[in-house]
Design a protein around this motif. Sequence first.
Motif, short mmCIF file in Angstrom:
data_model
loop_
_atom_site.label_atom_id
_atom_site.label_comp_id
_atom_site.label_asym_id
_atom_site.label_seq_id
_atom_site.Cartn_x
_atom_site.Cartn_y
_atom_site.Cartn_z
N VAL A 176 0.59 -1.23 -0.04
CA VAL A 176 -0.02 -0.03 0.01
C VAL A 176 0.93 1.15 0.11
O VAL A 176 2.01 1.34 0.69
N LEU A 177 0.49 2.27 -0.95
CA LEU A 177 1.17 3.55 -0.69
C LEU A 177 0.33 4.67 0.34
O LEU A 177 -0.83 4.79 0.18
N PRO A 183 2.39 7.93 10.58
CA PRO A 183 2.99 7.13 11.53
C PRO A 183 3.38 5.60 11.15
O PRO A 183 4.37 4.86 11.55
N PHE A 184 2.36 5.07 10.09
CA PHE A 184 2.54 3.69 9.86
C PHE A 184 3.77 3.56 8.92
O PHE A 184 4.40 2.15 8.74
N THR A 185 4.50 4.66 8.64
CA THR A 185 5.77 4.21 7.76
C THR A 185 6.80 3.78 8.85
O THR A 185 7.80 3.25 8.45
N LEU A 186 6.73 3.73 10.10
CA LEU A 186 7.75 3.50 11.00
C LEU A 186 7.55 1.88 11.09
O LEU A 186 8.35 1.13 11.70
N LEU A 247 -3.27 1.10 -3.69
CA LEU A 247 -2.84 -0.22 -3.74
C LEU A 247 -1.93 -0.34 -4.73
O LEU A 247 -1.97 -0.06 -5.94
N CYS A 248 -0.65 -1.23 -4.50
CA CYS A 248 0.45 -0.91 -5.59
C CYS A 248 1.23 -2.40 -5.53
O CYS A 248 1.13 -3.15 -4.58
N GLN A 249 2.38 -2.52 -6.59
CA GLN A 249 2.97 -3.82 -6.63
C GLN A 249 4.31 -3.30 -5.79
O GLN A 249 4.65 -2.20 -5.66
N PRO A 250 4.79 -4.42 -5.31
CA PRO A 250 5.78 -3.98 -4.49
C PRO A 250 7.22 -3.50 -5.13
O PRO A 250 8.10 -3.19 -4.45
N THR A 251 7.39 -3.87 -6.20
CA THR A 251 8.54 -3.20 -7.12
C THR A 251 8.33 -1.87 -7.59
O THR A 251 9.08 -1.24 -8.06
N PHE A 252 7.23 -1.15 -6.77
CA PHE A 252 7.08 0.20 -7.04
C PHE A 252 8.41 1.25 -6.82
O PHE A 252 8.83 0.92 -5.60
N ARG A 253 8.63 2.01 -7.61
CA ARG A 253 9.82 2.69 -7.56
C ARG A 253 9.48 4.02 -6.54
O ARG A 253 8.28 4.69 -7.00
N GLY A 257 6.79 11.73 -1.74
CA GLY A 257 5.91 12.08 -0.89
C GLY A 257 4.98 10.88 -0.45
O GLY A 257 4.00 10.95 0.34
N VAL A 258 5.58 9.71 -1.02
CA VAL A 258 4.59 8.35 -0.60
C VAL A 258 5.70 7.37 -0.08
O VAL A 258 6.90 7.38 -0.56
N VAL A 259 5.04 6.46 0.69
CA VAL A 259 6.17 5.04 0.82
C VAL A 259 5.22 3.87 0.71
O VAL A 259 3.92 3.90 0.89
N ALA A 260 5.76 2.97 0.03
CA ALA A 260 5.00 1.55 -0.12
C ALA A 260 5.41 0.66 0.91
O ALA A 260 6.69 0.62 1.29
N ILE A 261 4.37 0.16 1.81
CA ILE A 261 4.61 -0.75 2.80
C ILE A 261 3.94 -1.91 2.58
O ILE A 261 2.96 -2.11 1.95
N PRO A 262 4.24 -3.09 3.22
CA PRO A 262 3.68 -4.46 3.12
C PRO A 262 2.15 -4.33 4.00
O PRO A 262 2.38 -3.87 5.22
#
Length: 330
Positions: A176-177, A183-186, A247-253, A257-262
């Motif tokens: 997810v982006l 706070p979830f990025t931690l 919702l994104c693929q984990p290979t997202f570069r 402004g955004v972070v992809a987390i599992p």
Amino acid sequence: MWMKLELRHLRVVCAIADAGSLSKASSLLGLAQPALTAQLHRIESLLGGKLFERDHKGARATPLGELVLERARVLLPAFSRLQEDALRLVDDNMPSERYRVGAVNGPMLGGVVHRITESHPGAHVSTQVSWSNEELAAAVAQGRLDYVLAAVCGDAPPPSEYGLTWNVIAVDPIFVLIPDDHPFTLLDEVELGQLKDMQWAVVPGDGCFGECFVAACSRAGFTPRTMYEVDINSCIDLAASGDAVALCQPTFRRAPGVVAIPLAGAPLRWRHLIGWDPESPAAEFAPHVLRYAGEAYRDTAERNPRYAAWLRTHRDFGVVRYHSRETVSP
């Protein structure tokens, strides 16, 4: 999301009319029935009215449906003849060595093209992109493409009615982006239920992903709010502003402004496949393209530190070590 009427929509309408019901048409098209129903609703929205009356006896065309079918049965054969004539003309003027690759949204097309051009510097390489597996698989069957890099949700089959050979390249979890100051990025991963109050964004595609997402949310104890179908740049914008979780693929570069987390437990999976016509000349080179696709996926995954670390503890995901062939019944 704004859409326009396309030939593939007319093929769907004809398939439903010829089969006599959505259940039979979904089997012929290799789609889950809810996905086909959603496609029909989008087509009806584009045309401004119902195309079929549906009951326990099946699906019968409405007057609007009869009009669309009448025009479609003229347009589709004419378009096929145009394609055949164009292909003959192009074949007479193209280099003898050529590679035509189609792909849905995914991490491998650029790497595949690079490897083909590097190993065959005199070859002509062309590409076609689409969000529709069906459209690209049909192009392979019609001789307009040699290979298709497709993606399907979970264990859903790839398009089955075209007689293509399919091989699995890799299996993705869905990430997810979220905004990079959230706070979830931690966290190493986030529970799907922790996002229950959010709105959602996703790039469009055919198949059952929407239904699988709703089912995953239900298992997590909630019903998702608004789902925006948008392009990848709009997904990033909506996620960065906090207006939606994308919702994104984990290979997202990484994007500003955004972070992809599992998602914890990987409740949603995405399988990358390659398909080709086993009777075409392209079949001889297909094992090489399959290898190129696996290498391209691996390179992309390794450039994403969070995903590379995640893969080390989730061995069922990533590039498949021994490529498995998909058996698809027509």
